[in-house]
Write an enzyme that holds these catalytic residues in place. Structure first.
Site, PDB file in Angstrom:
ATOM      1  N   GLN A 104      11.013  81.444   5.331  1.00  0.00           N
ATOM      2  CA  GLN A 104      10.126  82.272   6.159  1.00  0.00           C
ATOM      3  C   GLN A 104       8.689  81.832   5.942  1.00  0.00           C
ATOM      4  O   GLN A 104       7.786  82.321   6.600  1.00  0.00           O
ATOM      5  CB  GLN A 104      10.251  83.737   5.739  1.00  0.00           C
ATOM      6  CG  GLN A 104      11.640  84.299   5.920  1.00  0.00           C
ATOM      7  CD  GLN A 104      11.773  85.650   5.228  1.00  0.00           C
ATOM      8  OE1 GLN A 104      11.409  86.675   5.769  1.00  0.00           O
ATOM      9  NE2 GLN A 104      12.306  85.645   4.022  1.00  0.00           N
ATOM     10  N   HIS A 122       9.651  80.634  10.584  1.00  0.00           N
ATOM     11  CA  HIS A 122       8.442  81.356  10.994  1.00  0.00           C
ATOM     12  C   HIS A 122       7.291  80.400  11.322  1.00  0.00           C
ATOM     13  O   HIS A 122       6.136  80.802  11.364  1.00  0.00           O
ATOM     14  CB  HIS A 122       8.007  82.354   9.918  1.00  0.00           C
ATOM     15  CG  HIS A 122       8.875  83.570   9.876  1.00  0.00           C
ATOM     16  ND1 HIS A 122       8.752  84.556   8.925  1.00  0.00           N
ATOM     17  CD2 HIS A 122       9.902  83.974  10.680  1.00  0.00           C
ATOM     18  CE1 HIS A 122       9.660  85.510   9.141  1.00  0.00           C
ATOM     19  NE2 HIS A 122      10.376  85.175  10.197  1.00  0.00           N
TER      20      HIS A 122
HETATM   21  P1  NAD Z   1       7.262  89.702   1.215  1.00  0.00           P
HETATM   22  O1  NAD Z   1       5.831  89.684   0.783  1.00  0.00           O
HETATM   23  O2  NAD Z   1       7.717  90.785   2.086  1.00  0.00           O
HETATM   24  O3  NAD Z   1       8.178  89.708  -0.106  1.00  0.00           O
HETATM   25  C1  NAD Z   1       7.967  88.831  -1.171  1.00  0.00           C
HETATM   26  C2  NAD Z   1       8.909  89.225  -2.294  1.00  0.00           C
HETATM   27  O4  NAD Z   1       8.780  88.244  -3.301  1.00  0.00           O
HETATM   28  C3  NAD Z   1       8.569  90.572  -2.923  1.00  0.00           C
HETATM   29  O5  NAD Z   1       9.737  91.381  -2.936  1.00  0.00           O
HETATM   30  C4  NAD Z   1       8.118  90.227  -4.357  1.00  0.00           C
HETATM   31  O6  NAD Z   1       8.597  91.141  -5.320  1.00  0.00           O
HETATM   32  C5  NAD Z   1       8.770  88.877  -4.568  1.00  0.00           C
HETATM   33  N1  NAD Z   1       8.042  87.992  -5.462  1.00  0.00           N
HETATM   34  C6  NAD Z   1       6.696  87.844  -5.645  1.00  0.00           C
HETATM   35  N2  NAD Z   1       6.455  86.875  -6.527  1.00  0.00           N
HETATM   36  C7  NAD Z   1       7.648  86.385  -6.928  1.00  0.00           C
HETATM   37  C8  NAD Z   1       8.058  85.363  -7.818  1.00  0.00           C
HETATM   38  N3  NAD Z   1       7.174  84.639  -8.514  1.00  0.00           N
HETATM   39  N4  NAD Z   1       9.376  85.107  -7.962  1.00  0.00           N
HETATM   40  C9  NAD Z   1      10.313  85.843  -7.285  1.00  0.00           C
HETATM   41  N5  NAD Z   1       9.987  86.838  -6.433  1.00  0.00           N
HETATM   42  C10 NAD Z   1       8.666  87.089  -6.246  1.00  0.00           C
HETATM   43  O7  NAD Z   1       7.576  88.269   1.850  1.00  0.00           O
HETATM   44  P2  NAD Z   1       8.783  87.779   2.785  1.00  0.00           P
HETATM   45  O8  NAD Z   1      10.034  88.500   2.476  1.00  0.00           O
HETATM   46  O9  NAD Z   1       8.727  86.302   2.782  1.00  0.00           O
HETATM   47  O10 NAD Z   1       8.462  88.238   4.268  1.00  0.00           O
HETATM   48  C11 NAD Z   1       7.244  88.396   4.774  1.00  0.00           C
HETATM   49  C12 NAD Z   1       6.618  87.312   5.659  1.00  0.00           C
HETATM   50  O11 NAD Z   1       5.640  86.727   4.867  1.00  0.00           O
HETATM   51  C13 NAD Z   1       7.349  86.153   6.153  1.00  0.00           C
HETATM   52  O12 NAD Z   1       7.371  86.278   7.530  1.00  0.00           O
HETATM   53  C14 NAD Z   1       6.448  84.922   5.846  1.00  0.00           C
HETATM   54  O13 NAD Z   1       6.240  84.196   7.038  1.00  0.00           O
HETATM   55  C15 NAD Z   1       5.170  85.520   5.469  1.00  0.00           C
HETATM   56  N6  NAD Z   1       4.341  84.945   4.424  1.00  0.00           N
HETATM   57  C16 NAD Z   1       4.406  83.638   4.098  1.00  0.00           C
HETATM   58  C17 NAD Z   1       3.649  83.152   3.046  1.00  0.00           C
HETATM   59  C18 NAD Z   1       3.730  81.701   2.710  1.00  0.00           C
HETATM   60  O14 NAD Z   1       3.955  80.878   3.599  1.00  0.00           O
HETATM   61  N7  NAD Z   1       3.591  81.348   1.433  1.00  0.00           N
HETATM   62  C19 NAD Z   1       2.826  84.000   2.295  1.00  0.00           C
HETATM   63  C20 NAD Z   1       2.805  85.355   2.662  1.00  0.00           C
HETATM   64  C21 NAD Z   1       3.563  85.815   3.727  1.00  0.00           C
END
Ligand code: NAD
Length: 249
Positions: A104, A122
């Site tokens: 995602q 995404h």
């Molecule tokens: P989310 O923020 O909803 O969930 C992230 C999850 O990861 C949380 O439950 C958290 O507890 C867990 N987490 C945080 N750090 C962690 C680690 N070090 N190890 C394991 N788990 C950890 O994100 P999602 O489910 O990906 O969905 C939300 C949307 O966020 C997606 O559509 C995505 O496109 C977008 N997004 C992407 C990025 C990126 O590209 N890096 C960053 C932020 C959001």
């Protein structure tokens, strides 16, 4: 109990005919990119009600004025490096332990780490496109136009409005989501890493497979049907699992 988890997950991967990995923002927090929902996450900085396909098509000037901070953030993400978790998944693909990654994330870190079969459902931060003629443009060019106050940024070919190739609320998912769904239907194990599984339709994927394992720092609504849940950081968990795999094989 926690000590047994890497062993059990390693065994499940070795016994699986086909393992698919689904990743979310949590796998990239150890690279310094905040996730969406943790405290200090992206939604505490940007207004999600603006990041919609409706806002972009109905009022592109307003969208881009509001999206300026978000585009700056996109620009910063482009310089971020993969972390241990991304590299281990790339090694696991090389070792034929996993078949592909469905992510995602828009940060491109799986590809930077060397993973080859990646479904970026995404979108990505490498490019944008014209909403009228569909011509592709690098995201750098789009961001430069916005920085020079060319708002909304327009296509050099036809004058249509340019947009980033990231999925906004209200957008349909790209065609690769259909392919990703097929991958999950045909796998015997889905490994979900660093996702709250709150976003549809991606959170329909665990329901398409008999067996899924969740590696996530916090709980999710899908934990109760998972065959195993490990609330651990992605880097720590994957390192321990990969070490167990090496011992077992
Ligand atoms: P989310 O923020 O909803 O969930 C992230 C999850 O990861 C949380 O439950 C958290 O507890 C867990 N987490 C945080 N750090 C962690 C680690 N070090 N190890 C394991 N788990 C950890 O994100 P999602 O489910 O990906 O969905 C939300 C949307 O966020 C997606 O559509 C995505 O496109 C977008 N997004 C992407 C990025 C990126 O590209 N890096 C960053 C932020 C959001």
């Amino acid at each position: 109990m926690e000590k047994e988890k890497p062993f059990k997950i390693a065994k499940a991967i070795l016994e699986s005919n086909k393992t698919v990995v689904l990743t979310g923002a949590g796998i990239s927090t150890e690279s310094g990119i905040p996730d969406f929902r943790s405290p200090g996450g992206i939604w505490s900085k940007f207004d999600p009600s603006v990041m919609t396909s409706y806002m972009l098509s109905s009022n592109p000037v307003y969208f881009y004025r509001k999206a300026l901070a978000m585009l700056g953030f996109f620009n910063e993400i482009k310089n971020v490096r993969p972390n241990r978790a991304h590299y281990i998944l790339a090694e696991m693909e090389n070792d034929r332990l996993i078949s592909c990654i469905i992510t995602q994330n828009i940060d491109g870190l799986h590809i930077k780490a060397g993973s080859r079969r990646v479904y970026e459902v995404h979108g990505n931060l490498r490019e944008g496109y014209c909403m009228s003629c569909d011509s592709k443009v690098s995201l750098n060019i789009l961001i430069d136009k916005v920085k020079r106050n060319n708002i909304p940024p327009l296509c050099d070919n036809c004058g249509g409005v340019l947009r980033p190739s990231v999925i906004l609320f209200g957008d349909e998912l790209p065609k690769c989501f259909v392919d990703a769904t097929k991958e999950v239907r045909s796998c015997s194990l889905l490994l979900v890493i660093g996702s709250s599984l709150e976003i549809t339709p991606v959170n329909s994927l665990p329901g398409l497979t008999e067996k899924y394992i969740i590696l996530n720092k916090s709980r999710t609504f899908f934990d109760s049907n998972a065959c195993l849940v490990w609330n651990e950081k992605a880097g720590v968990a994957l390192e321990a699992i990969y070490n167990e795999i090496k011992k077992l094989s």
